[in-house]
Design an enzyme around this catalytic site. Structure first.
Site, PDB file in Angstrom:
ATOM      1  N   LYS A  12       0.814  -1.218   0.000  1.00 18.89           N
ATOM      2  CA  LYS A  12       0.000   0.000   0.000  1.00 18.89           C
ATOM      3  C   LYS A  12       0.848   1.269   0.000  1.00 18.89           C
ATOM      4  O   LYS A  12       0.425   2.298  -0.526  1.00 18.89           O
ATOM      5  CB  LYS A  12      -0.945   0.008   1.203  1.00 18.89           C
ATOM      6  CG  LYS A  12      -2.102  -0.972   1.102  1.00 18.89           C
ATOM      7  CD  LYS A  12      -3.024  -0.850   2.301  1.00 18.89           C
ATOM      8  CE  LYS A  12      -4.239  -1.747   2.168  1.00 18.89           C
ATOM      9  NZ  LYS A  12      -5.175  -1.590   3.313  1.00 18.89           N
ATOM     10  N   ASP A  53     -10.483   2.034   0.774  1.00 18.57           N
ATOM     11  CA  ASP A  53     -10.840   1.654   2.143  1.00 18.57           C
ATOM     12  C   ASP A  53     -11.644   2.759   2.820  1.00 18.57           C
ATOM     13  O   ASP A  53     -12.551   2.486   3.612  1.00 18.57           O
ATOM     14  CB  ASP A  53      -9.583   1.363   2.968  1.00 18.57           C
ATOM     15  CG  ASP A  53      -8.967   0.019   2.645  1.00 18.57           C
ATOM     16  OD1 ASP A  53      -9.685  -0.857   2.111  1.00 18.57           O
ATOM     17  OD2 ASP A  53      -7.766  -0.167   2.925  1.00 18.57           O
TER      18      ASP A  53
END
Length: 222
Positions: A12, A53
């Site tokens: 990420k 997210d």
């Protein structure tokens, strides 16, 4: 040709230098979980990174807020990449205050700074060595987002967290229910719902199409 990538840690953050563009949530959280590549119908000539997210957390929590009102307070457990997304989501939900709790106060403060950078919100960072303060923070929050992994069950047991009355989103989706979710008195949102809703946003970004979320939910439950 690849349309995109769905990434988890440690990718990420590692992927960021390879990208041409970041969406605002990815930029604020320094976390990318979605990359749109040249094979995507939505590709515009730049390799783009997104953090879905944040949208997944907002979409999972919002339907459970009483009357659809913004939460006055959000408490976050943990200080990793998902906690940063939770801090950004708290701002998007309209929270007035954000409390971040983690083993290291300095790490909790870094997460709190994500919320500060995105909106006019009061923040507080708290080390979990003060178990009584953690319990009070959790019990008094309108929304609690636990970003702790399933392996943290013993740690949560040590804190002796009582079931709160606010909305709990526990990002763990297996095994389920977690110890925290099982003890909770208020509405509980499983991590699988966040997983589903952020994935639906990934499909939109990579294909330009609106997925059948109900069909995805049934497939996830099988």
């Amino acid at each position: 040709e690849w349309a995109g990538l769905s990434l988890t840690m440690p990718l990420k953050q590692a992927v960021i230098p390879l990208l041409d563009w970041l969406d605002p949530p990815a930029m604020a959280t320094s976390s990318v979980n979605t990359v749109v590549l040249p094979g995507a119908p939505t590709f515009d000539g730049t390799v783009r990174g997104y953090n879905t997210d944040v949208a997944g957390i907002v979409a999972a929590v919002a339907p459970h807020l009483p009357g659809g009102f913004a939460p006055a307070s959000v408490a976050i457990l943990g200080a990793g990449a998902t906690a940063r997304s939770a801090a950004a989501a708290a701002v998007d939900l309209g929270a007035e205050s954000v409390l971040v709790m983690a083993r290291r106060t300095a790490a909790a403060q870094e997460v709190a700074e994500v919320a500060e950078a995105l909106g006019s919100v009061a923040t507080r960072a708290l080390g979990t060595s003060d178990a009584a303060a953690v319990r009070a923070g959790v019990a008094g929050a309108d929304v609690v987002i636990s970003t702790l992994p399933a392996s943290a069950a013993e740690f949560l047991s040590e804190l002796r967290l009582a079931g709160g009355a606010g909305v709990l989103l526990d990002v763990v989706y297996a095994p389920w229910p977690t110890r925290l979710a099982d003890a909770w008195d208020g509405p509980v949102v499983p991590g699988s719902e966040m997983l589903l809703l952020q994935a639906a946003e990934q499909v939109r970004l990579m294909t330009g199409l609106d997925p059948d979320v109900d069909l995805m939910r049934r497939a996830l439950s099988e």
